[in-house]
Design an enzyme around this catalytic site. Structure first.
Site, PDB file in Angstrom:
ATOM      1  N   GLU A   1       0.843  -1.194   0.000  1.00  0.00           N
ATOM      2  CA  GLU A   1       0.000   0.000   0.000  1.00  0.00           C
ATOM      3  C   GLU A   1       0.883   1.251   0.000  1.00  0.00           C
ATOM      4  O   GLU A   1       0.604   2.233  -0.695  1.00  0.00           O
ATOM      5  CB  GLU A   1      -0.931  -0.027   1.232  1.00  0.00           C
ATOM      6  N   TYR A   2       1.983   1.189   0.787  1.00  0.00           N
ATOM      7  CA  TYR A   2       2.921   2.319   0.811  1.00  0.00           C
ATOM      8  C   TYR A   2       3.470   2.530  -0.608  1.00  0.00           C
ATOM      9  O   TYR A   2       3.500   3.652  -1.116  1.00  0.00           O
ATOM     10  CB  TYR A   2       4.062   2.039   1.796  1.00  0.00           C
TER      11      TYR A   2
ATOM     12  N   ILE B   1      33.917  15.684  21.230  1.00  0.00           N
ATOM     13  CA  ILE B   1      33.653  15.360  22.631  1.00  0.00           C
ATOM     14  C   ILE B   1      34.925  14.817  23.264  1.00  0.00           C
ATOM     15  O   ILE B   1      35.663  14.066  22.615  1.00  0.00           O
ATOM     16  CB  ILE B   1      32.468  14.359  22.722  1.00  0.00           C
TER      17      ILE B   1
ATOM     18  N   GLU C   1      23.911   8.634  27.523  1.00  0.00           N
ATOM     19  CA  GLU C   1      23.444   8.210  26.196  1.00  0.00           C
ATOM     20  C   GLU C   1      24.437   7.200  25.617  1.00  0.00           C
ATOM     21  O   GLU C   1      25.502   6.978  26.191  1.00  0.00           O
ATOM     22  CB  GLU C   1      23.374   9.410  25.232  1.00  0.00           C
TER      23      GLU C   1
ATOM     24  N   LYS D   1      27.183   6.027  22.717  1.00  0.00           N
ATOM     25  CA  LYS D   1      28.123   6.658  21.771  1.00  0.00           C
ATOM     26  C   LYS D   1      28.142   5.753  20.537  1.00  0.00           C
ATOM     27  O   LYS D   1      28.769   4.703  20.528  1.00  0.00           O
ATOM     28  CB  LYS D   1      29.500   6.756  22.430  1.00  0.00           C
TER      29      LYS D   1
ATOM     30  N   GLU E   1      23.969  10.956  14.638  1.00  0.00           N
ATOM     31  CA  GLU E   1      24.925  10.027  14.042  1.00  0.00           C
ATOM     32  C   GLU E   1      24.230   9.166  12.991  1.00  0.00           C
ATOM     33  O   GLU E   1      23.164   8.604  13.251  1.00  0.00           O
ATOM     34  CB  GLU E   1      25.456   9.123  15.176  1.00  0.00           C
TER      35      GLU E   1
ATOM     36  N   CYS F   1      39.020 -40.374  13.603  1.00  0.00           N
ATOM     37  CA  CYS F   1      39.831 -39.160  13.769  1.00  0.00           C
ATOM     38  C   CYS F   1      39.819 -38.752  15.248  1.00  0.00           C
ATOM     39  O   CYS F   1      38.749 -38.481  15.812  1.00  0.00           O
ATOM     40  CB  CYS F   1      39.263 -38.048  12.898  1.00  0.00           C
TER      41      CYS F   1
HETATM   42  N1  5U1 Z   1      25.005  10.365  22.134  1.00  0.00           N
HETATM   43  C1  5U1 Z   1      25.909  11.265  21.759  1.00  0.00           C
HETATM   44  N2  5U1 Z   1      26.937  11.023  20.959  1.00  0.00           N
HETATM   45  N3  5U1 Z   1      27.608  12.179  20.823  1.00  0.00           N
HETATM   46  C2  5U1 Z   1      28.742  12.460  20.111  1.00  0.00           C
HETATM   47  N4  5U1 Z   1      25.925  12.558  22.148  1.00  0.00           N
HETATM   48  C3  5U1 Z   1      26.985  13.132  21.570  1.00  0.00           C
HETATM   49  N5  5U1 Z   1      27.440  14.384  21.643  1.00  0.00           N
HETATM   50  C4  5U1 Z   1      28.545  14.707  20.961  1.00  0.00           C
HETATM   51  C5  5U1 Z   1      29.215  13.749  20.176  1.00  0.00           C
HETATM   52  C6  5U1 Z   1      30.432  14.110  19.412  1.00  0.00           C
HETATM   53  O1  5U1 Z   1      29.053  15.948  21.004  1.00  0.00           O
HETATM   54  C7  5U1 Z   1      28.429  16.954  21.814  1.00  0.00           C
HETATM   55  C8  5U1 Z   1      28.727  16.769  23.264  1.00  0.00           C
HETATM   56  C9  5U1 Z   1      28.964  18.255  21.324  1.00  0.00           C
END
Ligand code: 5U1
Length: 695
Positions: free
Chosen positions: A42-43, A90, A126, A128, A185, A454
């Site tokens: 349908e989409y 960061i 959070e 990374k 990201e 074996c």
């Molecule tokens: N989850 C998250 N990943 N990350 C990567 N937050 C986050 N914040 C970032 C980066 C480079 O930079 C801010 C603290 C500026």
């Protein structure tokens, strides 16, 4: 709703707007919420209708149209983009222990002038993500530009490619600021990465030129984002998570949109961006430490790679107060996990022989610390893989170890190769017993044809029989099995039960006490269950679940041994390959002989009547188990549910019917509540098991 037969037909412009709105809605349900409301067909129908309208009326084409996701434009190079607000990096805390979180908290408290008696600072923790940072610019709620981070000041315009990512909204709700930059990201899920590499391998095998496989999901994602042909980028399955903001202008009203990082993330989610569910508000360093530990445990079961977690001061006014040092905010830090990939060199390539005779090339490596342990061996899987990666003795290689997964060679660093070592080729004969090694048609693996002649296969067969999930013979480990087989004391499984104290105690490193303990463990293993025994026999393709199904279906071993392929196919979840493998196993005289001798040595279990077709009160229901239950272990609960026909899944989704929650239930319980899935306790589960539904 009854259609209004007298309403005027929409103009093409109205219909195009209607279709765009509908497709935006369904794309959000599908890509972000993972909860589609309409079937794919349908989409596709709506999508094609919009495509047709836009090609008849090109003036109706808008940059936020879902049809713009398919890609097609080929660029000569990327334009540069100056970020309105620099994209910061960061600070990385390389201390992967708990002290890493403590050091960050101590720094923040010091900068804020807090003393030991002041309350804990609130943070947001959070994930990374191991991907590529991207800034998405929306003007009047429409995606107008996507840029890479570049040097933080100037990045590359990758809008065409980012548009192809289903999870990136092309248009936002009406209440967003007039200018809004969302940062996050772009990454590739592991299953998407595996499927992509599978497709690449097929293309290479078919002779396609210029194709290659990708080293890891991050490289594959970065390559796709920086692909000049957006048609190709569209075929690379990318995903996106949002975690921050860049420029924001003209907010609606005088009230700030949010005052905390957590509020910001929740607002991003409301606006339609994917935000990782693992995000947690933490009070002080202790809760940061437990977040780091919890995510460390979950890390390998996440569907995507992360290389650490991120901590951010939650209160945005405190963030402003803390400010920056050069390009890094003082209010955030990335707390890493031990690297899962490292460089090392290949010292040799050995060939190991498994229980079923499979020959596995194994790279012997210069010891390297990776994924938290020292690795000296890495599997090359089979000859095709070893040749595809072109691993040779002396090469510098990237080794990966993720969780409990066997370490593997990801790729060779080809410009570090010295000289011209010969490529690997599989020996034509088993390196252990000298029997011929063959590769059957359609199979990737070579196998030794020596069977139980074996000694390598014999050792593996004994270890398999003795393992905890089979006959559970404590103390019978690799070293001992090696000694017993090499000394010729144990040739077949029944020989285990013929071992005597004197023979055992005379083995190297085996005292009388250990020998006595082993004999006791062997004696205890005589009383077992039919599923354990069947699994322990090591029949190819018969794992624990199949062994349980067979035992339940036939009730007794003789009925299984006598069953035809057709009869075996009547067992739930047994297909032709498994059925044939079972039949072939019991057709071999020496296997029947082993079973008879084991029985003669006193190995026994309770048998039952063949299942009439056991009642399946929970057939079609999906359960998720979380926490500790008052009476049952998680494994037992799973067995009971499966026996009643239910499916037990590892994670909660809209498709879950019940979450059974015990004490200390974790994020699965939160997810169940979020999705409105029924949460029940163990007692209610027991009622369901007997009654099938609530009465
Ligand atoms: N989850 C998250 N990943 N990350 C990567 N937050 C986050 N914040 C970032 C980066 C480079 O930079 C801010 C603290 C500026």
């Amino acid at each position: 709703m009854t259609p209004d037969l007298f309403a005027a037909a929409p103009t093409p412009a109205e219909r195009a707007a209607e279709l765009r709105a509908e497709l935006h809605h369904h794309a959000h349900r599908y890509y972000v919420l993972d909860d589609p409301e309409i079937p794919d067909a349908e989409y596709d129908r709506l999508f094609r209708e919009l495509q047709a309208l836009e090609s008849q009326h090109p003036e109706l084409l808008t940059p936020d149209s879902p049809t713009q996701r398919v890609g097609g434009a080929v660029l000569d190079g990327f334009a540069t983009v100056r970020h309105a607000v620099p994209m910061l990096s960061i600070r990385t805390e390389t201390d992967t222990e708990a002290t890493g979180a403590e050091a960050f908290d101590a720094r923040v408290r010091r900068e804020l002038g807090l003393s030991d008696t002041d309350p804990p600072v609130d943070y947001v923790a959070e994930l990374k993500f191991d991907g590529l940072a991207i800034s998405l610019r929306y003007e009047a709620g429409v995606l107008v530009q996507a840029a890479t981070r570049g040097d933080g000041e100037v990045g590359e315009d990758v809008t065409q490619n980012i548009r192809t990512i289903g999870q990136v909204p092309l248009r936002l709700p009406t209440d967003v600021p007039a200018i809004l930059e969302v940062r996050g990201e772009v990454y590739m899920r592991r299953d998407d990465f595996d499927a992509l590499n599978e497709r690449q391998r097929a293309k290479i095998a078919a002779g396609a030129k210029g194709e290659k496989t990708f080293v890891n999901p991050r490289n594959a994602a970065a390559g796709a984002v920086r692909q000049l042909d957006s048609g190709i980028a569209a075929q690379r399955p990318l995903s996106f998570f949002a975690y921050g903001l860049g420029e924001v202008l003209n907010g609606h009203g005088s009230e700030p949109l949010f005052t905390t990082q957590h509020g910001l993330l929740m607002r991003l989610r409301d606006w339609g961006f994917p935000v990782a569910e693992q995000t947690r508000v933490c009070h002080g360093s202790e809760q940061l430490i437990s977040f780091h530990r919890d995510i460390g445990i979950q890390r390998d079961s996440l569907p995507y790679d992360i290389d650490g977690v991120v901590y951010k001061v939650n209160d945005l006014s405190l963030q402003r107060q803390l400010g920056f040092v050069t390009r890094e905010p003082r209010w955030a830090v990335a707390h890493k996990y031990p690297a899962q990939e490292q460089l090392t060199t290949v010292q040799a390539i050995d060939v190991q022989v498994g229980r079923t005779g499979k020959l596995t090339p194994v790279a012997k490596l210069a010891p390297v610390f990776v994924g938290g342990v020292t690795v000296t061996n890495a599997t090359l899987h089979n000859e095709l893989e070893a040749r595809r990666k072109d691993v040779r003795v002396g090469d510098t290689v990237i080794v990966r170890r993720a969780g409990d997964v066997i370490p593997e060679v990801v790729s060779v660093v080809s410009d570090k190769r010295v000289g011209d070592p010969p490529p690997f080729s599989m020996p034509t004969h088993c390196p252990i017993c000298g029997s011929e090694a063959v590769r059957e048609e359609g199979e990737a693996d070579h196998r030794c044809t020596g069977g139980l002649f074996c000694s390598a296969q014999r050792k593996q067969a004994i270890l398999h029989y003795a393992q905890r999930r089979a006959l559970d013979i404590e103390g019978l480990g690799d070293k001992l099995v090696e000694q017993l087989v090499d000394a010729g004391v144990v040739r077949t499984l029944p020989d285990l039960y013929r071992l005597g104290l004197t023979a055992l105690a005379s083995l190297e490193r085996m005292g009388e006490k250990s020998a006595g303990n082993l004999l006791q463990a062997l004696d205890q293993s005589r009383h077992t269950t039919l599923p354990r025994f069947l699994f322990g026999l090591g029949i190819r393709h018969v794992g624990e679940a199949t062994a349980r199904d067979l035992a339940r279906h036939f009730g007794g071993l003789d009925r299984i041994m006598a069953a035809s392929v057709d009869e075996l196919l009547e067992v739930p979840d047994v297909g032709p390959v498994v059925a044939r493998s079972i039949r072939t196993f019991f057709d071999q005289d020496h296997n029947r002989e082993v079973v008879e001798q084991l029985r003669a040595c006193g190995v026994s279990w309770e048998e039952g009547a063949p299942a009439e077709r056991a009642p399946q009160p929970l057939a079609g229901k999906t359960f998720v188990l979380t926490g500790t239950f008052p009476t049952l272990r998680r494994e037992q609960a799973k067995e009971l549910l499966e026996a009643a026909g239910a499916k037990v899944a590892g994670s909660v989704s809209k498709k879950t019917d019940y979450v059974v929650a015990g004490e200390d239930a974790g994020s699965k319980l939160d997810k169940a509540r979020e999705l409105g899935v029924a949460v029940i306790d163990e007692a209610t589960m027991q009622r369901l098991l007997t009654e099938g539904s609530f009465t």
